[in-house]
Design a protein around this motif. Structure first.
Motif, short mmCIF file in Angstrom:
data_model
loop_
_atom_site.label_atom_id
_atom_site.label_comp_id
_atom_site.label_asym_id
_atom_site.label_seq_id
_atom_site.Cartn_x
_atom_site.Cartn_y
_atom_site.Cartn_z
N GLN A 1 0.81 -1.21 0.00
CA GLN A 1 0.00 0.00 0.00
C GLN A 1 0.85 1.27 0.00
O GLN A 1 0.30 2.37 -0.12
CB GLN A 1 -0.94 0.01 1.20
CG GLN A 1 -2.01 -1.06 1.15
CD GLN A 1 -2.96 -0.97 2.34
OE1 GLN A 1 -2.74 -0.22 3.27
NE2 GLN A 1 -4.01 -1.77 2.29
N VAL A 2 2.16 1.12 0.13
CA VAL A 2 3.04 2.28 0.09
C VAL A 2 3.13 2.79 -1.33
O VAL A 2 3.36 2.03 -2.27
CB VAL A 2 4.43 1.94 0.63
CG1 VAL A 2 5.38 3.12 0.43
CG2 VAL A 2 4.36 1.56 2.09
N GLN A 3 2.96 4.08 -1.50
CA GLN A 3 3.08 4.72 -2.79
C GLN A 3 3.93 5.97 -2.68
O GLN A 3 3.79 6.76 -1.74
CB GLN A 3 1.71 5.08 -3.36
CG GLN A 3 0.87 3.89 -3.79
CD GLN A 3 -0.39 4.30 -4.51
OE1 GLN A 3 -1.04 5.26 -4.12
NE2 GLN A 3 -0.73 3.58 -5.57
N LEU A 4 4.81 6.15 -3.65
CA LEU A 4 5.63 7.34 -3.77
C LEU A 4 5.36 7.94 -5.15
O LEU A 4 5.47 7.24 -6.15
CB LEU A 4 7.12 7.02 -3.63
CG LEU A 4 7.55 6.17 -2.43
CD1 LEU A 4 9.04 5.89 -2.51
CD2 LEU A 4 7.21 6.88 -1.13
N VAL A 5 5.02 9.21 -5.20
CA VAL A 5 4.68 9.86 -6.45
C VAL A 5 5.53 11.11 -6.61
O VAL A 5 5.44 12.04 -5.81
CB VAL A 5 3.19 10.22 -6.50
CG1 VAL A 5 2.86 10.90 -7.83
CG2 VAL A 5 2.33 8.98 -6.33
N GLU A 6 6.34 11.13 -7.67
CA GLU A 6 7.20 12.27 -7.95
C GLU A 6 6.49 13.27 -8.85
O GLU A 6 5.65 12.90 -9.67
CB GLU A 6 8.50 11.84 -8.62
CG GLU A 6 9.32 10.83 -7.83
CD GLU A 6 9.17 9.43 -8.35
OE1 GLU A 6 10.13 8.64 -8.21
OE2 GLU A 6 8.10 9.11 -8.91
N SER A 7 6.87 14.52 -8.72
CA SER A 7 6.37 15.56 -9.60
C SER A 7 7.41 16.67 -9.68
O SER A 7 8.29 16.77 -8.83
CB SER A 7 5.03 16.12 -9.12
OG SER A 7 5.14 16.71 -7.84
N GLY A 8 7.30 17.50 -10.71
CA GLY A 8 8.15 18.68 -10.82
C GLY A 8 9.26 18.61 -11.84
O GLY A 8 10.01 19.58 -11.99
N GLY A 9 9.40 17.51 -12.54
CA GLY A 9 10.46 17.38 -13.53
C GLY A 9 10.15 18.12 -14.81
O GLY A 9 9.13 18.79 -14.94
N GLY A 10 11.08 18.00 -15.76
CA GLY A 10 10.90 18.65 -17.04
C GLY A 10 12.20 19.12 -17.63
O GLY A 10 13.27 18.59 -17.31
N SER A 21 9.27 17.04 -6.13
CA SER A 21 8.49 16.68 -4.96
C SER A 21 8.18 15.19 -4.98
O SER A 21 7.92 14.62 -6.04
CB SER A 21 7.18 17.47 -4.90
OG SER A 21 7.41 18.86 -4.82
N CYS A 22 8.22 14.58 -3.82
CA CYS A 22 7.85 13.19 -3.66
C CYS A 22 6.80 13.11 -2.57
O CYS A 22 7.10 13.32 -1.39
CB CYS A 22 9.07 12.34 -3.29
SG CYS A 22 8.69 10.62 -2.87
N THR A 23 5.58 12.81 -2.96
CA THR A 23 4.49 12.68 -2.02
C THR A 23 4.31 11.21 -1.68
O THR A 23 4.18 10.37 -2.57
CB THR A 23 3.19 13.26 -2.58
OG1 THR A 23 3.37 14.65 -2.88
CG2 THR A 23 2.05 13.12 -1.58
N TYR A 119 10.85 0.60 -1.46
CA TYR A 119 9.79 1.36 -2.10
C TYR A 119 10.35 2.37 -3.08
O TYR A 119 11.32 3.08 -2.78
CB TYR A 119 8.92 2.06 -1.05
CG TYR A 119 8.39 1.13 0.00
CD1 TYR A 119 7.46 0.15 -0.33
CD2 TYR A 119 8.82 1.22 1.31
CE1 TYR A 119 6.98 -0.73 0.63
CE2 TYR A 119 8.35 0.35 2.28
CZ TYR A 119 7.43 -0.62 1.93
OH TYR A 119 6.95 -1.49 2.88
N TRP A 120 9.67 2.48 -4.24
CA TRP A 120 10.13 3.36 -5.31
C TRP A 120 8.97 4.11 -5.94
O TRP A 120 7.86 3.59 -6.06
CB TRP A 120 10.81 2.55 -6.41
CG TRP A 120 12.10 1.94 -6.00
CD1 TRP A 120 12.29 0.70 -5.47
CD2 TRP A 120 13.39 2.55 -6.08
NE1 TRP A 120 13.62 0.49 -5.22
CE2 TRP A 120 14.33 1.61 -5.58
CE3 TRP A 120 13.85 3.78 -6.53
CZ2 TRP A 120 15.69 1.87 -5.53
CZ3 TRP A 120 15.21 4.05 -6.47
CH2 TRP A 120 16.11 3.10 -5.97
N GLY A 121 9.25 5.34 -6.34
CA GLY A 121 8.34 6.05 -7.20
C GLY A 121 8.53 5.63 -8.64
O GLY A 121 9.37 4.78 -8.97
N GLN A 122 7.74 6.20 -9.53
CA GLN A 122 7.76 5.80 -10.93
C GLN A 122 8.92 6.41 -11.71
O GLN A 122 9.25 5.92 -12.80
CB GLN A 122 6.43 6.18 -11.60
CG GLN A 122 6.31 7.65 -12.02
CD GLN A 122 6.03 8.61 -10.87
OE1 GLN A 122 5.96 8.22 -9.71
NE2 GLN A 122 5.86 9.88 -11.21
#
Length: 130
Positions: A1-10, A21-23, A119-122
């Motif tokens: 159930q652990v989830q890591l979600v990255e955002s902010g790249g480009g 960011s890693c939520t 645990y890893w984000g995408q």
């Protein structure tokens, strides 16, 4: 159930800045670490920066010392990577990673530790143009 979600790249120009960011959800730890890894084209995955979930100790790779800063907002369940003065060699896929047991020193300093991280984000792409 652990989830890591990255955002902010480009895409960013050389010398620019970017915040990743890693939520997290479902992750709690008092004796582990959260980290940012990156994998450049044709290279192995390696830790960039890590933060302890026990005492907030941080470590950064030599290649990003003075330019990257990792931080954690526990209330928001979010870990940040603030990147400044970006260079083309910073280009790669950035992964958020977490482990309840690995201490920060192991997470950031041991070769091939990524093979043992739970645990890893995408992963998100960061491209720095020259």
């Amino acid at each position: 159930q652990v989830q890591l979600v990255e955002s902010g790249g480009g895409l960013v120009q050389r010398g620019g800045s970017m915040r990743l960011s890693c939520t997290t959800s479902g992750f709690t730890s008092n004796n582990g670490a959260i980290a940012w890894f990156r994998q450049a084209p044709g290279k192995e995955r390696a830790a960039v920066s890590c933060i302890s979930t026990k005492d907030a100790t941080t470590l950064v790779a030599d290649s990003v010392t003075g330019r990257f800063t990792i931080s954690r907002d526990i209330a928001k369940n979010t870990v940040y990577l603030d990147m400044n003065n970006l260079k083309p060699e910073d280009t790669g896929v950035y992964f958020c990673a977490a482990d309840r047991m690995l201490i920060v020193q192991a997470m950031c300093l041991e070769p091939d530790v990524w093979l043992h991280v739970d645990y890893w984000g995408q992963g998100i792409q960061v491209t720095v143009s020259s």
